[in-house]
Design a protein around this motif. Structure first.
Motif, PDB file in Angstrom:
ATOM      1  N   ILE A 125      -1.519 -11.108   1.986  1.00  0.00           N
ATOM      2  CA  ILE A 125      -0.179 -11.591   1.650  1.00  0.00           C
ATOM      3  C   ILE A 125       0.169 -11.292   0.193  1.00  0.00           C
ATOM      4  O   ILE A 125       1.199 -10.680  -0.099  1.00  0.00           O
ATOM      5  CB  ILE A 125      -0.071 -13.112   1.908  1.00  0.00           C
ATOM      6  N   ASN A 126      -0.660 -11.729  -0.727  1.00  0.00           N
ATOM      7  CA  ASN A 126      -0.368 -11.540  -2.152  1.00  0.00           C
ATOM      8  C   ASN A 126      -0.763 -10.136  -2.601  1.00  0.00           C
ATOM      9  O   ASN A 126      -1.906  -9.725  -2.457  1.00  0.00           O
ATOM     10  CB  ASN A 126      -1.117 -12.583  -2.990  1.00  0.00           C
ATOM     11  N   ARG A 127       0.207  -9.424  -3.156  1.00  0.00           N
ATOM     12  CA  ARG A 127      -0.016  -8.068  -3.653  1.00  0.00           C
ATOM     13  C   ARG A 127       0.374  -8.006  -5.131  1.00  0.00           C
ATOM     14  O   ARG A 127       0.682  -9.022  -5.752  1.00  0.00           O
ATOM     15  CB  ARG A 127       0.816  -7.070  -2.835  1.00  0.00           C
ATOM     16  N   ARG A 128       0.391  -6.808  -5.686  1.00  0.00           N
ATOM     17  CA  ARG A 128       0.765  -6.642  -7.083  1.00  0.00           C
ATOM     18  C   ARG A 128       2.256  -6.874  -7.307  1.00  0.00           C
ATOM     19  O   ARG A 128       2.687  -7.114  -8.423  1.00  0.00           O
ATOM     20  CB  ARG A 128       0.388  -5.242  -7.567  1.00  0.00           C
ATOM     21  N   GLN A 129       3.032  -6.790  -6.234  1.00  0.00           N
ATOM     22  CA  GLN A 129       4.456  -7.075  -6.342  1.00  0.00           C
ATOM     23  C   GLN A 129       4.692  -8.590  -6.240  1.00  0.00           C
ATOM     24  O   GLN A 129       3.760  -9.374  -6.371  1.00  0.00           O
ATOM     25  CB  GLN A 129       5.226  -6.309  -5.262  1.00  0.00           C
ATOM     26  N   ASP A 130       5.932  -8.977  -5.988  1.00  0.00           N
ATOM     27  CA  ASP A 130       6.286 -10.396  -5.930  1.00  0.00           C
ATOM     28  C   ASP A 130       6.355 -10.879  -4.488  1.00  0.00           C
ATOM     29  O   ASP A 130       6.859 -10.176  -3.602  1.00  0.00           O
ATOM     30  CB  ASP A 130       7.641 -10.640  -6.590  1.00  0.00           C
ATOM     31  N   PHE A 136      -3.850 -15.286   7.296  1.00  0.00           N
ATOM     32  CA  PHE A 136      -2.764 -14.554   7.940  1.00  0.00           C
ATOM     33  C   PHE A 136      -3.126 -13.084   8.061  1.00  0.00           C
ATOM     34  O   PHE A 136      -3.839 -12.523   7.222  1.00  0.00           O
ATOM     35  CB  PHE A 136      -1.474 -14.696   7.134  1.00  0.00           C
ATOM     36  N   ALA A 137      -2.629 -12.451   9.103  1.00  0.00           N
ATOM     37  CA  ALA A 137      -2.820 -11.026   9.300  1.00  0.00           C
ATOM     38  C   ALA A 137      -1.908 -10.248   8.360  1.00  0.00           C
ATOM     39  O   ALA A 137      -1.043 -10.827   7.683  1.00  0.00           O
ATOM     40  CB  ALA A 137      -2.527 -10.669  10.750  1.00  0.00           C
ATOM     41  N   ALA A 138      -2.072  -8.928   8.321  1.00  0.00           N
ATOM     42  CA  ALA A 138      -1.226  -8.101   7.470  1.00  0.00           C
ATOM     43  C   ALA A 138       0.234  -8.243   7.892  1.00  0.00           C
ATOM     44  O   ALA A 138       0.548  -8.190   9.085  1.00  0.00           O
ATOM     45  CB  ALA A 138      -1.665  -6.646   7.575  1.00  0.00           C
ATOM     46  N   PRO A 139       1.129  -8.452   6.942  1.00  0.00           N
ATOM     47  CA  PRO A 139       2.538  -8.683   7.275  1.00  0.00           C
ATOM     48  C   PRO A 139       3.282  -7.394   7.607  1.00  0.00           C
ATOM     49  O   PRO A 139       2.867  -6.299   7.214  1.00  0.00           O
ATOM     50  CB  PRO A 139       3.094  -9.313   6.001  1.00  0.00           C
ATOM     51  N   THR A 140       4.370  -7.543   8.338  1.00  0.00           N
ATOM     52  CA  THR A 140       5.255  -6.425   8.645  1.00  0.00           C
ATOM     53  C   THR A 140       6.679  -6.811   8.250  1.00  0.00           C
ATOM     54  O   THR A 140       7.051  -7.990   8.286  1.00  0.00           O
ATOM     55  CB  THR A 140       5.226  -6.085  10.140  1.00  0.00           C
ATOM     56  N   PRO A 141       7.499  -5.817   7.872  1.00  0.00           N
ATOM     57  CA  PRO A 141       8.881  -6.132   7.502  1.00  0.00           C
ATOM     58  C   PRO A 141       9.674  -6.592   8.721  1.00  0.00           C
ATOM     59  O   PRO A 141       9.401  -6.203   9.853  1.00  0.00           O
ATOM     60  CB  PRO A 141       9.416  -4.812   6.945  1.00  0.00           C
TER      61      PRO A 141
END
Length: 290
Positions: free
Chosen positions: A139-144, A181-186
């Motif tokens: 969930i948490n990446r280098r972006q916001d 949580f699994a990898a999110p999708t748009p």
């Protein structure tokens, strides 16, 4: 003798003005306690209706935007207090899980992966809130990452400016996977080349209410229904101050009164300050999805 017909005509005309016709609006939330001269953003209410959490940039917190809570006393929100988990950075976008065990939020505090990240803090039976924990790297990446919200089946909805969406800020969804949580999708069908933020679920996850930026520099709240397993074209939320010039956002269902929700915005009246919190009737969900 002409006074009565004139009065009736005036009354009839008022019934068709935008403010008078917005029968879904119930008024400001917690004048002087929750809604103040400062800005208030995104309120989440416990299932028993006894506690409200929201973000505010008022004085008295740890710095910048902080999370606050108030309790229901004699049918009024009283005793607003900043949460102990606040930092010198910003804490925003609270969301209380339906079982009341976790308070989710976003923060750009030190120690995160980059920008705003999503966190959750345990809530004890006596109301004490424990130390916040960052959500995992899926969930948490280098972006916001902002505005977490959970559906009844555990799906996490949030907004992010990461790559892979339609452009700018988009809504993303991640299925529950064990305790994470699994990898999110748009959220295809809703995301556009504008910014989509502050998404939350309606009808157990069969509709989404969210905020979208516009060419006038404002932010308006929209609703999309799931139909035939697709997200329908979004409809503008019927609200008198949800205009092109507005900064309307942060809509969340009241867990104690699922037929109502609280939204952040700025009405002409009643008005406490900048962004206030307002209560309104929740949109009807007419989705054919299950």
């Amino acid at each position: 003798m002409r006074t009565r017909p004139l009065l009736l005509a005036l009354t009839a005309s008022l019934l068709f003005t935008p403010a008078a016709s917005a029968l879904s609006e119930f008024g400001i939330e917690g004048m002087g306690m929750v809604s103040t001269r400062a800005d208030e953003l995104r309120a989440t209410i416990s299932a028993d209706g006894q506690r409200i959490f929201w973000a505010s940039n008022r004085d008295g917190g740890a710095g910048g935007w902080d999370l606050w809570q108030a309790t229901l006393q004699d049918k009024r929100w009283m005793d607003p207090q900043p949460l102990a988990l606040n930092s010198a950075a910003d804490e925003v976008d609270p969301f209380l899980s339906s079982d009341g065990r976790w308070l989710y939020f976003a923060s750009n505090r030190n120690g995160g992966r980059g920008g705003f990240d999503l966190y959750r803090a345990p809530v004890a039976a006596n109301g004490d809130i424990g130390a916040p924990q960052p959500l995992d790297a899926a969930i948490n990446r280098r972006q916001d990452e902002r505005a977490p919200a959970l559906a009844d089946d555990g799906r996490l909805l949030f907004s992010s400016n990461r790559n892979g969406g339609a452009g700018g800020w988009d809504l993303w969804v991640a299925a529950q996977d064990g305790d994470g949580f699994a990898a999110p999708t748009p959220l295809d069908g809703i995301n556009s080349n504008a910014d989509e933020v502050d998404g939350s679920w309606l009808g157990g996850g069969r509709a989404v209410v969210f905020a979208r930026s516009n060419a006038q520099g404002g932010t308006q709240v929209w609703v999309s229904q799931c139909r035939q397993q697709r997200w329908s074209e979004a409809a503008l939320l019927s609200l008198s101050f949800n205009t092109a010039e507005s900064q309307t956002r942060g809509a969340l269902i009241d867990a104690n009164k699922p037929g109502e929700m609280v939204v952040s915005g700025s009405a002409r009246a009643p008005r406490a300050g900048g962004l206030d919190l307002y209560r309104m009737k929740a949109p009807t969900v007419d989705s054919d999805c299950r």
